[in-house]
Design a protein around this motif. Sequence first.
Motif, PDB file in Angstrom:
ATOM      1  N   ARG A  48       1.060  -0.858  -0.140  1.00  0.00           N
ATOM      2  CA  ARG A  48      -0.031  -0.129  -0.111  1.00  0.00           C
ATOM      3  C   ARG A  48       1.347   0.934  -0.139  1.00  0.00           C
ATOM      4  NH1 ARG A  48      -5.862  -0.346   1.462  1.00  0.00           N
ATOM      5  NH2 ARG A  48      -5.783   1.354   2.135  1.00  0.00           N
ATOM      6  N   TRP A  81      -4.591  -2.152  -9.320  1.00  0.00           N
ATOM      7  CA  TRP A  81      -4.456  -2.096  -7.920  1.00  0.00           C
ATOM      8  C   TRP A  81      -5.356  -3.309  -7.884  1.00  0.00           C
ATOM      9  CZ3 TRP A  81      -2.304  -1.881  -3.980  1.00  0.00           C
ATOM     10  CH2 TRP A  81      -2.534  -2.259  -2.464  1.00  0.00           C
ATOM     11  N   LEU A  82      -4.867  -4.417  -7.240  1.00  0.00           N
ATOM     12  CA  LEU A  82      -5.915  -5.616  -6.962  1.00  0.00           C
ATOM     13  C   LEU A  82      -5.638  -6.296  -5.659  1.00  0.00           C
ATOM     14  CD1 LEU A  82      -7.915  -8.111  -8.332  1.00  0.00           C
ATOM     15  CD2 LEU A  82      -5.704  -9.509  -8.487  1.00  0.00           C
ATOM     16  N   ARG A  85      -9.983  -7.279  -0.936  1.00  0.00           N
ATOM     17  CA  ARG A  85     -10.984  -6.448  -1.136  1.00  0.00           C
ATOM     18  C   ARG A  85     -10.899  -6.593  -1.908  1.00  0.00           C
ATOM     19  NH1 ARG A  85     -12.007  -2.317   4.458  1.00  0.00           N
ATOM     20  NH2 ARG A  85      -9.626  -1.608   3.294  1.00  0.00           N
ATOM     21  N   THR A  86     -12.050  -6.265  -2.702  1.00  0.00           N
ATOM     22  CA  THR A  86     -11.731  -6.283  -4.217  1.00  0.00           C
ATOM     23  C   THR A  86     -12.119  -4.886  -5.318  1.00  0.00           C
ATOM     24  OG1 THR A  86     -14.349  -7.007  -5.156  1.00  0.00           O
ATOM     25  CG2 THR A  86     -12.662  -9.069  -5.018  1.00  0.00           C
ATOM     26  N   GLY A  87     -13.713  -4.236  -4.381  1.00  0.00           N
ATOM     27  CA  GLY A  87     -13.675  -2.795  -4.746  1.00  0.00           C
ATOM     28  C   GLY A  87     -14.716  -2.933  -6.069  1.00  0.00           C
ATOM     29  N   LEU A  88     -15.132  -3.900  -6.231  1.00  0.00           N
ATOM     30  CA  LEU A  88     -16.160  -4.115  -7.083  1.00  0.00           C
ATOM     31  C   LEU A  88     -17.916  -4.076  -5.504  1.00  0.00           C
ATOM     32  CD1 LEU A  88     -15.058  -6.955  -8.820  1.00  0.00           C
ATOM     33  CD2 LEU A  88     -15.109  -4.479  -9.694  1.00  0.00           C
ATOM     34  N   LYS A  89     -18.946  -3.469  -6.841  1.00  0.00           N
ATOM     35  CA  LYS A  89     -20.092  -3.458  -5.528  1.00  0.00           C
ATOM     36  C   LYS A  89     -21.377  -4.682  -6.310  1.00  0.00           C
ATOM     37  CE  LYS A  89     -19.226   1.169  -3.743  1.00  0.00           C
ATOM     38  NZ  LYS A  89     -19.307   0.874  -2.609  1.00  0.00           N
ATOM     39  N   ASP A  91     -23.913  -4.396  -6.013  1.00  0.00           N
ATOM     40  CA  ASP A  91     -25.260  -4.443  -6.620  1.00  0.00           C
ATOM     41  C   ASP A  91     -25.401  -4.036  -7.658  1.00  0.00           C
ATOM     42  OD1 ASP A  91     -26.939  -4.915  -3.421  1.00  0.00           O
ATOM     43  OD2 ASP A  91     -26.298  -2.884  -3.219  1.00  0.00           O
ATOM     44  N   LEU A  92     -24.137  -4.270  -8.477  1.00  0.00           N
ATOM     45  CA  LEU A  92     -24.098  -3.584  -9.961  1.00  0.00           C
ATOM     46  C   LEU A  92     -23.360  -5.087 -10.710  1.00  0.00           C
ATOM     47  CD1 LEU A  92     -22.026  -0.312  -9.499  1.00  0.00           C
ATOM     48  CD2 LEU A  92     -24.906  -0.851  -9.181  1.00  0.00           C
ATOM     49  N   THR A  93     -24.205  -5.328 -11.753  1.00  0.00           N
ATOM     50  CA  THR A  93     -23.354  -6.166 -12.475  1.00  0.00           C
ATOM     51  C   THR A  93     -22.192  -5.986 -12.807  1.00  0.00           C
ATOM     52  OG1 THR A  93     -24.136  -5.429 -14.726  1.00  0.00           O
ATOM     53  CG2 THR A  93     -25.856  -5.919 -13.515  1.00  0.00           C
ATOM     54  N   PHE A 100     -17.205   1.303 -14.773  1.00  0.00           N
ATOM     55  CA  PHE A 100     -16.973   2.602 -14.054  1.00  0.00           C
ATOM     56  C   PHE A 100     -15.371   2.785 -14.227  1.00  0.00           C
ATOM     57  CE2 PHE A 100     -15.350   3.292 -10.044  1.00  0.00           C
ATOM     58  CZ  PHE A 100     -15.386   4.776  -9.685  1.00  0.00           C
ATOM     59  N   ILE A 128     -25.744  -9.733 -11.047  1.00  0.00           N
ATOM     60  CA  ILE A 128     -24.830  -9.209  -9.892  1.00  0.00           C
ATOM     61  C   ILE A 128     -23.894  -9.872  -9.141  1.00  0.00           C
ATOM     62  CG2 ILE A 128     -27.449  -6.983  -9.868  1.00  0.00           C
ATOM     63  CD1 ILE A 128     -27.940  -8.828  -7.120  1.00  0.00           C
ATOM     64  N   ARG A 130     -23.182  -9.896  -6.617  1.00  0.00           N
ATOM     65  CA  ARG A 130     -23.744 -10.484  -5.504  1.00  0.00           C
ATOM     66  C   ARG A 130     -24.001 -11.758  -5.233  1.00  0.00           C
ATOM     67  NH1 ARG A 130     -23.661  -7.825  -0.953  1.00  0.00           N
ATOM     68  NH2 ARG A 130     -24.624  -5.377  -1.882  1.00  0.00           N
ATOM     69  N   ARG A 144     -10.979  -6.890 -15.176  1.00  0.00           N
ATOM     70  CA  ARG A 144     -10.323  -4.822 -15.175  1.00  0.00           C
ATOM     71  C   ARG A 144      -9.166  -4.332 -15.037  1.00  0.00           C
ATOM     72  NH1 ARG A 144     -12.071  -3.224  -8.893  1.00  0.00           N
ATOM     73  NH2 ARG A 144     -10.409  -4.073  -8.292  1.00  0.00           N
TER      74      ARG A 144
ATOM     75  N   ASP D  88     -15.676  -2.146   1.107  1.00  0.00           N
ATOM     76  CA  ASP D  88     -15.589  -3.291  -0.062  1.00  0.00           C
ATOM     77  C   ASP D  88     -14.405  -2.592  -0.981  1.00  0.00           C
ATOM     78  OD1 ASP D  88     -16.204  -1.197  -1.991  1.00  0.00           O
ATOM     79  OD2 ASP D  88     -18.184  -1.423  -2.721  1.00  0.00           O
ATOM     80  N   GLY D  89     -13.647  -1.973  -0.369  1.00  0.00           N
ATOM     81  CA  GLY D  89     -12.194  -1.708  -1.552  1.00  0.00           C
ATOM     82  C   GLY D  89     -12.229  -0.656  -2.487  1.00  0.00           C
TER      83      GLY D  89
END
Lengths: 204, 53, 248, 232
Positions: A48, A81-82, A85-89, A91-93, A100, A128, A130, A144, D88-89
Amino acid sequence: MTHKLSGDNLTLIRGERCLFQDLSFALESGGLLILEGRNGCGKTSLIRAIAGMLSLEEGTVYWDNEPVDNQRQVFHGALVWLAHRTGLKGDLTLVENLGFEHALRAHSKRDPEEVYERLGIARLKKLILRSLSAGQQRRVALARMLLADVPLWFMDEPFTNLDREGRQLVMELVEEHCATGGMCVMAAHQDVEIDAPTTKVRIQ
Amino acid sequence: MDGLAMGDYGAYVWSCYALTLVIVVFLSWRARLRHKRVYRDIEVRLKALEDRE
Amino acid sequence: MWKWFHQLASPPHFYRISAILAPWLAVPGLILIAYAAWQGLFVVPMDYQQGDAFRIIYVHVPSAYLSMMAYMIMATSGAIGLIWRIKLSHAVAAAAAPIGAGFTFLALCTGSIWGKPMWGTWWEWGDPRMMSELILLFLYFGYMALRSSIDDTTKADKASAVLALVGIVNVVIVHFSVEWWSSLHQGQTVFKKGTMDADMRIPLLIMLLGFTLLFGAMLLRRIRTEVLFRERRTKWVREMILSPEGGA
Amino acid sequence: MSEAPREIPGILAGLVATAKRDLLLAWKRPGDVLNPLFFFAMVCTLFPLAVGPSAEQLEFSGPGVLWVAALLATLLSLNSLFITDFEDGSLDQLLVSPQPLPILVLGKTLAHWLTSGLPLVFVSPILAITYRMPLSVVGVMMLTLALGTISLSLLGSIGAALTVGLHRGTALLSLLILPLAMPIMILGANAVSLAASNDIYSTGIWALGAYAIASLSLAPYATAAALRISNE
């Protein structure tokens, strides 16, 4: 064009502990930098810090021989950056999530469909996130990475939540990336077998 | 005693000066207490370290 | 000059010098305060408008002034710490907050006690200065709460510095908006500070000087504790504490 | 230096993309948008129950009650501004994005205003009418709420960024933001009161506008700095 990432006398103190001291490294295009150490020893803090998310007690990280603090935008334009915690939402597909990222970064020449196919997530495009398994979500995060046109990959523990096949895939992707002139910084607590010029940094 | 009574305002004036005294003393006392506590904590920790060596 | 400054800013030096310096500020400060208090309580003739109640301003005005000065010190040293990464200045900011909060509280209480005989009420919502002071107290509480809820000292330093800077911009806006607001509601005619005789003003000035010196001493003492706490892992602290004569 | 193909999209694209994503998320989770609105309506209902339904009193205190309720509702919605991103990062991704962080933050704040401030503006007339506010004043109130909630979102984003990732973040956020938000409420509520008593209220509107512009240009930088510190 070749790039160079280097760190000079990096020291980081977090709270009570000195995580690392006077740590130096250099990484050139085509190379792989592996940060090793036990769990909780400061690998994540180090990666980091190199990526510019933690401020160091002392020392400087250079990108193309220029301190990254002076050119944050350029440096961050050259990396993805991977992390765990993936940083993907959730609730989104898949498509919405990657769309994004697509709007913020330079795009690679790869065809998205091919990338999805290769990572085995082509069928999941409309779902989605989730509803996907942890391993599948990691693969979306890998997509990504592949779809961004950047020379520098940062991977913090890239093998968690992946099966054998997935692990193999990550190693292959990194190999390919390095072979085509990319570079990769990886924090890992397992052994990594990747066929690329490798530098190892061990944290006590 | 007339000087101390200050017309009808004696209670107000004196309570203000007393409160000032209380707060200044309170702040100094807290500062001293914290210094002592910090000092003692470090001392205890260092002594414990030394004993182990 | 620079060399001297750097030496002072180095923690071991500061720790030693501040212990010597603090009494030299505190003792003259207390003497001045005692003299001015005697003057203000017994010598100065009473105000023809407010009677003896005006003697309260000799403690009210200095504490109100210190409440703002402490905030200024807190915000500017926080900014210096953010920009130039000087660790000592974060310690200054951390030390100034509780003292500032104390004097803000004092200013509010004395203002309110003065208000009872003057306005006939303990609290006058329409007075812009009382309201500004109250909001200042809330800002101090927020600052200290933020600081204490972040465990990592470096992180707490930086976060609270940002908060103090945002707060300082706001103190000005608060003042003007409250002034506008109270002008709408025709707040009681507040007592004007411009009309003061010289023999009333001189004790006040002495009091201000005395309070400032006392504040300086208190600040030094608290910075000293902060420095000790922040340097607890270093060699000089270890040597100092384990040495036979100690160094409390 | 022949690096032609690598082209990073402009900052406007970054702003729009972040705002769009947050709006999309709000669309998929309407509860986050509706809860503060219900809260707003509820506070406005509580007040007459507490002080009695006399028409005169309601008319007099209407602007103040509506504004306090709006302030509290905005505060409630601010909590979640960065929390999910932190968990969630996504926040990490924003911090290492090639786009300037203040712009991305502005995008997020814009989305927050569109999903919290703007709905409040449109719900407020219904409640204002129950407080017997004349229609001409309702317009003024909507204008002050629209301008005021912009500033509240921006100012609140600083507090949300400072408290993200802290255990007792919720209570702390209110403690940090309420004193800072006081001027906005003073200006807004009093401008409406002035309009209700047929006085000149434009000073309040201008001041609110100035506040909104100032916070638009300054707050994103403070929020960005705070986010970098909090996420260390």
